[in-house]
Motif scaffolding. Sequence first.
Motif, PDB file in Angstrom:
ATOM      1  N   TYR A 130      -5.385  11.661  -3.437  1.00 45.35           N
ATOM      2  CA  TYR A 130      -6.798  10.919  -3.108  1.00 45.35           C
ATOM      3  C   TYR A 130      -6.922  10.906  -1.481  1.00 45.35           C
ATOM      4  CZ  TYR A 130      -7.898   9.393  -7.793  1.00 45.35           C
ATOM      5  OH  TYR A 130      -8.109   9.375  -9.288  1.00 45.35           O
ATOM      6  N   PRO A 148     -11.325   5.457  -2.533  1.00 49.22           N
ATOM      7  CA  PRO A 148     -10.639   6.833  -2.488  1.00 49.22           C
ATOM      8  C   PRO A 148     -11.562   7.888  -3.441  1.00 49.22           C
ATOM      9  CG  PRO A 148      -9.208   5.149  -3.398  1.00 49.22           C
ATOM     10  CD  PRO A 148     -10.590   4.418  -3.452  1.00 49.22           C
ATOM     11  N   PHE A 153      -3.559   9.401  -0.452  1.00 44.63           N
ATOM     12  CA  PHE A 153      -2.528   8.633  -1.577  1.00 44.63           C
ATOM     13  C   PHE A 153      -2.307   9.615  -2.459  1.00 44.63           C
ATOM     14  CE2 PHE A 153      -2.926   4.370  -0.209  1.00 44.63           C
ATOM     15  CZ  PHE A 153      -4.044   4.016   0.247  1.00 44.63           C
ATOM     16  N   GLY A 169       0.824   5.496  -4.614  1.00 43.74           N
ATOM     17  CA  GLY A 169       1.927   5.271  -3.371  1.00 43.74           C
ATOM     18  C   GLY A 169       1.055   4.500  -2.262  1.00 43.74           C
ATOM     19  N   TYR A 209     -11.497   0.684 -14.540  1.00 38.36           N
ATOM     20  CA  TYR A 209     -10.494  -0.231 -13.859  1.00 38.36           C
ATOM     21  C   TYR A 209     -10.961  -0.970 -12.643  1.00 38.36           C
ATOM     22  CZ  TYR A 209      -8.323   4.188 -15.787  1.00 38.36           C
ATOM     23  OH  TYR A 209      -8.242   5.287 -16.845  1.00 38.36           O
ATOM     24  N   TYR A 238      -8.991  -2.246  -9.289  1.00 39.21           N
ATOM     25  CA  TYR A 238      -7.835  -2.382  -8.414  1.00 39.21           C
ATOM     26  C   TYR A 238      -7.874  -3.266  -7.158  1.00 39.21           C
ATOM     27  CZ  TYR A 238      -6.251   2.002 -10.320  1.00 39.21           C
ATOM     28  OH  TYR A 238      -5.836   2.988 -11.354  1.00 39.21           O
ATOM     29  N   GLN A 266      -6.718  -3.893  -3.368  1.00 34.75           N
ATOM     30  CA  GLN A 266      -6.012  -3.059  -2.030  1.00 34.75           C
ATOM     31  C   GLN A 266      -6.168  -3.941  -0.811  1.00 34.75           C
ATOM     32  OE1 GLN A 266      -8.275   0.516  -0.550  1.00 34.75           O
ATOM     33  NE2 GLN A 266      -6.333   1.219  -0.003  1.00 34.75           N
ATOM     34  N   MET A 304      -2.984  -0.313   2.546  1.00 36.39           N
ATOM     35  CA  MET A 304      -1.773  -0.306   1.559  1.00 36.39           C
ATOM     36  C   MET A 304      -2.201   0.402   0.389  1.00 36.39           C
ATOM     37  SD  MET A 304       0.216  -2.145   3.224  1.00 36.39           S
ATOM     38  CE  MET A 304       1.699  -2.794   2.384  1.00 36.39           C
ATOM     39  N   GLU A 305      -1.333   0.353  -0.497  1.00 36.46           N
ATOM     40  CA  GLU A 305      -1.456   0.961  -1.901  1.00 36.46           C
ATOM     41  C   GLU A 305      -2.417   0.163  -2.776  1.00 36.46           C
ATOM     42  OE1 GLU A 305       1.261  -0.539  -0.782  1.00 36.46           O
ATOM     43  OE2 GLU A 305       2.697  -0.727  -2.543  1.00 36.46           O
ATOM     44  N   LEU A 306      -2.961   0.850  -3.672  1.00 28.52           N
ATOM     45  CA  LEU A 306      -4.040   0.099  -4.754  1.00 28.52           C
ATOM     46  C   LEU A 306      -2.985  -0.386  -5.818  1.00 28.52           C
ATOM     47  CD1 LEU A 306      -5.380   2.568  -3.409  1.00 28.52           C
ATOM     48  CD2 LEU A 306      -6.857   2.380  -5.438  1.00 28.52           C
ATOM     49  N   LEU A 351      -3.422  -2.103  -9.704  1.00 29.75           N
ATOM     50  CA  LEU A 351      -4.016  -2.318 -10.890  1.00 29.75           C
ATOM     51  C   LEU A 351      -4.166  -3.660 -11.325  1.00 29.75           C
ATOM     52  CD1 LEU A 351      -5.827  -0.667 -13.065  1.00 29.75           C
ATOM     53  CD2 LEU A 351      -3.690  -0.522 -14.332  1.00 29.75           C
ATOM     54  N   TYR A 372      -7.856  -3.273 -16.637  1.00 28.37           N
ATOM     55  CA  TYR A 372      -8.720  -2.122 -17.050  1.00 28.37           C
ATOM     56  C   TYR A 372      -9.225  -2.155 -18.439  1.00 28.37           C
ATOM     57  CZ  TYR A 372      -4.016  -1.440 -19.587  1.00 28.37           C
ATOM     58  OH  TYR A 372      -3.047  -1.397 -20.398  1.00 28.37           O
ATOM     59  N   GLN A 404      -9.860  -6.126  -0.685  1.00 22.52           N
ATOM     60  CA  GLN A 404     -10.746  -5.248  -0.948  1.00 22.52           C
ATOM     61  C   GLN A 404     -10.647  -4.858  -2.738  1.00 22.52           C
ATOM     62  OE1 GLN A 404     -12.890  -1.993   0.806  1.00 22.52           O
ATOM     63  NE2 GLN A 404     -11.283  -0.766   0.146  1.00 22.52           N
ATOM     64  N   LEU A 420     -11.745  -2.706  -5.574  1.00 22.65           N
ATOM     65  CA  LEU A 420     -12.069  -1.455  -6.101  1.00 22.65           C
ATOM     66  C   LEU A 420     -12.175  -1.166  -7.487  1.00 22.65           C
ATOM     67  CD1 LEU A 420      -9.440   0.670  -3.612  1.00 22.65           C
ATOM     68  CD2 LEU A 420     -12.356   0.807  -3.754  1.00 22.65           C
ATOM     69  N   GLN A 458      -9.515   9.578 -12.098  1.00 16.60           N
ATOM     70  CA  GLN A 458     -10.191   8.300 -11.920  1.00 16.60           C
ATOM     71  C   GLN A 458     -11.367   8.600 -10.708  1.00 16.60           C
ATOM     72  OE1 GLN A 458      -7.987   4.702 -11.836  1.00 16.60           O
ATOM     73  NE2 GLN A 458      -6.634   5.510 -13.465  1.00 16.60           N
ATOM     74  N   PHE A 482     -13.715   6.484  -7.932  1.00 12.57           N
ATOM     75  CA  PHE A 482     -13.804   5.270  -7.544  1.00 12.57           C
ATOM     76  C   PHE A 482     -15.303   4.820  -7.004  1.00 12.57           C
ATOM     77  CE2 PHE A 482      -9.743   3.403  -7.333  1.00 12.57           C
ATOM     78  CZ  PHE A 482      -8.913   4.753  -7.853  1.00 12.57           C
TER      79      PHE A 482
END
Lengths: 116, 115
Positions: free
Chosen positions: A36, A44, A89, A107, B33, B35, B37, B41-43, B45, B48, B88, B90, B104, B106
């Motif tokens: 992404y 994303p 990502f 990640g 879903y 998420y 964030q 940084m990473e997402l 979960l 869902y 944030q 998402l 997926q 977004f």
Amino acid sequence: GESVGLHLPTLSVQEGDNSIINCAYSNSASDYFIWYKQESGKGPQFIIDIRSNMDKRQGQRVTVLLNKTVKHLSLQIAATQPGDSAVYFCAENIPHSGGGADGLTFGKGTHLIIQP
Amino acid sequence: EADIYQTPRYLVIGTGKKITLECSQTMGHDKMYWYQQDPGMELHLIHYSYGVNSTEKGDLSSESTVSRIRTEHFPLTLESARPSHTSQYLCASSDYSGGGTDTQYFGPGTRLTVL
């Protein structure tokens, strides 16, 4: 728990050069991977995906390589442009016994910076 | 371009307020879903849903709740917002039909700040 990670938080490249963004995953059961792109202030955006029964997949200016032996995934961007500047990502899908996916594991992301 | 929408895009509220973040998709996707964030940084979960009347908790513990009364709509609610909820959020959806692919799509995200 197991997770997907990237080697570098920031990657700086010259405009016009090729970019390679790497990702290491730890779950050998993962059967599907996605890259992404996330631009500032946006969600994303899907770039390219690959199933675990493939080694390589090409899209428009992008190529994803999968090495299951060392659990490594990479995204190659050809002729990098200013619009490619974003956080990238990788995400993996780990199949569950019931056949459904509970969601992707993401990640940490690599920030690709394009220098003029 | 994915047809998934989130409102509001930005929200600043005081501690203790109840808020609902809206998410809608027009693609007819069964799975949706949420998420969380933090910047850069990473997402993670947090919730869902497989479809109408289905809701599940994700990997990251969250004090929020969700509902899925209609296929296209998946709102997230915080009964009493706290500064630790600043992040944030998402929303995503997918047309998962088995076979190991779960692409997926977004929405643009809601940036929440709790004072």
